[in-house]
Scaffold this motif. Structure first.
Motif, mmCIF file in Angstrom:
data_model
loop_
_atom_site.group_PDB
_atom_site.id
_atom_site.type_symbol
_atom_site.label_atom_id
_atom_site.label_comp_id
_atom_site.label_asym_id
_atom_site.label_seq_id
_atom_site.Cartn_x
_atom_site.Cartn_y
_atom_site.Cartn_z
ATOM 1 N N CYS A 1 0.787 -1.229 0.000
ATOM 2 C CA CYS A 1 0.000 0.000 0.000
ATOM 3 C C CYS A 1 0.824 1.286 0.000
ATOM 4 O O CYS A 1 2.003 1.302 0.344
ATOM 5 N N ALA A 2 0.131 2.352 -0.397
ATOM 6 C CA ALA A 2 0.677 3.712 -0.359
ATOM 7 C C ALA A 2 -0.483 4.664 -0.125
ATOM 8 O O ALA A 2 -1.638 4.344 -0.415
ATOM 9 N N GLY A 3 -0.168 5.842 0.403
ATOM 10 C CA GLY A 3 -1.238 6.795 0.677
ATOM 11 C C GLY A 3 -0.709 8.175 1.013
ATOM 12 O O GLY A 3 0.453 8.489 0.756
ATOM 13 N N ILE A 4 -1.592 8.980 1.595
ATOM 14 C CA ILE A 4 -1.275 10.381 1.901
ATOM 15 C C ILE A 4 -1.433 10.601 3.408
ATOM 16 O O ILE A 4 -2.442 10.200 4.003
ATOM 17 N N ILE A 5 -0.450 11.242 3.999
ATOM 18 C CA ILE A 5 -0.468 11.460 5.451
ATOM 19 C C ILE A 5 -1.518 12.500 5.830
ATOM 20 O O ILE A 5 -1.565 13.590 5.252
ATOM 21 N N GLU A 6 -2.367 12.130 6.796
ATOM 22 C CA GLU A 6 -3.435 13.013 7.268
ATOM 23 C C GLU A 6 -3.137 13.606 8.646
ATOM 24 O O GLU A 6 -3.673 14.648 9.000
ATOM 25 N N GLU A 7 -2.299 12.908 9.417
ATOM 26 C CA GLU A 7 -2.006 13.381 10.768
ATOM 27 C C GLU A 7 -0.658 12.810 11.190
ATOM 28 O O GLU A 7 -0.315 11.683 10.825
ATOM 29 N N VAL A 8 0.122 13.599 11.934
ATOM 30 C CA VAL A 8 1.430 13.115 12.406
ATOM 31 C C VAL A 8 1.487 13.183 13.927
ATOM 32 O O VAL A 8 0.899 14.071 14.557
ATOM 33 N N GLY A 9 2.192 12.224 14.530
ATOM 34 C CA GLY A 9 2.385 12.212 15.971
ATOM 35 C C GLY A 9 3.254 13.375 16.422
ATOM 36 O O GLY A 9 3.996 13.971 15.631
ATOM 37 N N SER A 10 3.194 13.667 17.707
ATOM 38 C CA SER A 10 3.845 14.865 18.258
ATOM 39 C C SER A 10 5.361 14.870 18.083
ATOM 40 O O SER A 10 5.983 15.930 18.031
ATOM 41 N N GLU A 11 5.979 13.694 17.964
ATOM 42 C CA GLU A 11 7.446 13.638 17.852
ATOM 43 C C GLU A 11 7.923 13.332 16.425
ATOM 44 O O GLU A 11 9.117 13.133 16.203
ATOM 45 N N VAL A 12 7.008 13.288 15.485
ATOM 46 C CA VAL A 12 7.393 12.985 14.101
ATOM 47 C C VAL A 12 7.937 14.235 13.427
ATOM 48 O O VAL A 12 7.262 15.252 13.342
ATOM 49 N N LYS A 13 9.186 14.154 12.960
ATOM 50 C CA LYS A 13 9.842 15.310 12.328
ATOM 51 C C LYS A 13 10.075 15.097 10.834
ATOM 52 O O LYS A 13 10.251 16.037 10.075
ATOM 53 N N SER A 14 10.107 13.831 10.416
ATOM 54 C CA SER A 14 10.535 13.516 9.039
ATOM 55 C C SER A 14 9.411 13.611 8.012
ATOM 56 O O SER A 14 9.673 13.647 6.809
ATOM 57 N N LEU A 15 8.166 13.646 8.471
ATOM 58 C CA LEU A 15 7.024 13.648 7.550
ATOM 59 C C LEU A 15 6.029 14.717 7.951
ATOM 60 O O LEU A 15 5.995 15.141 9.110
ATOM 61 N N ALA A 16 5.224 15.149 6.975
ATOM 62 C CA ALA A 16 4.230 16.202 7.233
ATOM 63 C C ALA A 16 2.905 15.827 6.597
ATOM 64 O O ALA A 16 2.849 14.991 5.670
ATOM 65 N N VAL A 17 1.844 16.434 7.095
ATOM 66 C CA VAL A 17 0.515 16.228 6.525
ATOM 67 C C VAL A 17 0.556 16.561 5.027
ATOM 68 O O VAL A 17 1.141 17.579 4.623
ATOM 69 N N GLY A 18 -0.008 15.683 4.216
ATOM 70 C CA GLY A 18 -0.011 15.895 2.769
ATOM 71 C C GLY A 18 1.074 15.130 2.030
ATOM 72 O O GLY A 18 1.019 14.995 0.805
ATOM 73 N N ASP A 19 2.068 14.622 2.766
ATOM 74 C CA ASP A 19 3.123 13.836 2.106
ATOM 75 C C ASP A 19 2.548 12.544 1.540
ATOM 76 O O ASP A 19 1.713 11.892 2.164
ATOM 77 N N ARG A 20 3.021 12.181 0.361
ATOM 78 C CA ARG A 20 2.660 10.901 -0.260
ATOM 79 C C ARG A 20 3.709 9.880 0.165
ATOM 80 O O ARG A 20 4.911 10.135 0.035
ATOM 81 N N VAL A 21 3.259 8.734 0.685
ATOM 82 C CA VAL A 21 4.203 7.764 1.239
ATOM 83 C C VAL A 21 3.873 6.333 0.811
ATOM 84 O O VAL A 21 2.715 5.991 0.561
#
Length: 370
Positions: free
Chosen positions: A87-107
């Motif tokens: 699978c692959a998708g688009i990030i909708e929410e990130v945890g408080s300590e996540v620095k490497s990814l942002a909302v809207g990133d395709r992963v």
């Protein structure tokens, strides 16, 4: 007032969570050939997790095994389970300590979560972790869902020129990459591939990307062989299912290669395919077993050992997603021709998609677009 306001806020949050849970649906495997789209309540988002809206998901052979028999090898489905893992998708929410990814990133998502504490994990062989929690491998729920929660470090950002469908294909591609690494494929390695199914075809593409100068592929199905030829196989050979034909077919395979076969990949895992691979491989070569059709096989191991033919196995993959994404980004591997069928995420189409994949025929990779 303050107390009332706080309660109202809690009510709003609870209502919002309830709406989200109602909205999130997944394909649940309830019994043999019984899939139903039902609500899927996600775990809370951890500080190092991300919430991903799944946009593309491919059906794997292991999914088909679960669908048809409620088991795959030693993995048995004992209770309702969400299916799917490519699978692959688009990030909708990130945890408080996540620095490497942002909302809207395709992963693209690597589907297995290892314990990171056992000796195998510490040695870097985390794919062999006995506590692995792997999407859609019982008892762990899979990812054929609107949304999933997953560790951020197992979500890999896709370049602009790599589609979400291609991102989902990183999972089967990883099997080929791990196999080619284990077998040490390079510019001086002539490769034989037993089986022109999805993994056999992917192993063909990856062998080429690793520099294999000559690749011969063998199958019982002319349609699959034709696809293999179009994907760049040097020679294709039609074989029978009769084990009595092995000696004759080995000569045919060796003649087609034109020189010694350094590595054979068995992407099927039957007595006949493994026997052919062992006999066709030159002395000092390697046979890598990828396909696990049978739990036990009867094969000519003693004469192969006497010729120092090494037998190696693989289980899934490890540390492969960055290389897969690089291959896709640079165009060194094109997985798009492997996607033969596409379906939407509805009850009717989920059933159709699994029947299509289970039917084989001209279906190679069946893909959901959510």
């Amino acid at each position: 007032m303050a107390h009332g306001g706080g309660g109202g806020g809690a009510d709003v949050m609870a209502c919002k969570q309830e709406e989200e849970e109602v909205e999130n649906k997944a394909a649940w495997l309830l019994g043999i050939k019984t899939l139903k789209i039902q609500p899927y309540h996600l775990p809370p988002l951890g500080s190092l997790d991300v919430k991903v809206r799944i946009k593309a998901l491919g059906i794997c052979g292991s999914d088909v095994h679960h669908f048809k028999t409620m088991r795959c090898a030693s993995f048995v489905v004992k209770k309702p389970m969400v299916i799917g893992h490519e699978c692959a998708g688009i990030i909708e929410e990130v945890g408080s300590e996540v620095k490497s990814l942002a909302v809207g990133d395709r992963v693209a998502l690597e589907p297995g979560i290892s314990c990171r504490r056992c000796n195998l994990c510490k040695e870097g062989r985390y794919n062999l972790c006995p506590e692995m929690k792997f999407f859609g491998s019982p008892p762990t729920n899979g990812s054929l869902a609107n949304k999933v929660v997953h560790p951020a470090n197992l979500c890999f950002k896709l370049p602009d020129n790599v589609s979400l469908e291609e991102g989902a294909m990183c999972e089967p591609l990883s099997v080929g990459v791990h196999a080619c690494r284990r077998a040490q494929i390079g510019p001086e390695t002539n490769v034989l591939i037993m089986g022109a199914g999805p993994i056999g075809l992917i192993t063909l593409l990856v062998s080429r990307a690793f520099g294999a100068p000559r690749v011969v592929i063998v199958d019982v199905d002319d349609r699959r062989l034709s696809i293999a030829k179009n994907l760049g196989a040097d020679e294709i050979i039609h074989v029978s299912t009769n084990i009595q034909d092995v000696d004759e077919e080995v000569i045919k395979i060796q003649n087609a290669m034109g020189s010694g076969i350094d590595v054979s990949f068995d992407c099927v895992g039957y007595n006949k395919t493994m026997t052919t691979a062992l006999n066709a491989t030159q002395s000092g070569g390697k046979v890598c077993l990828i396909g696990l059709a049978l739990t036990e096989m009867t094969v000519p191991l003693t004469p192969s050992a006497a010729r120092e033919v090494d037998v190696i196995g693989i289980f899934r993959y490890r540390n492969t997603w960055p290389l897969c994404i690089e291959f896709l980004k640079t165009g060194k591997i094109d997985v798009k021709p492997l996607i033969t069928h596409r379906f939407r995420f509805s009850q009717e189409e989920v059933e159709q998609a699994f029947e299509t994949s289970a039917g084989g025929g001209n279906a190679i990779k069946v893909m959901f677009n959510l």
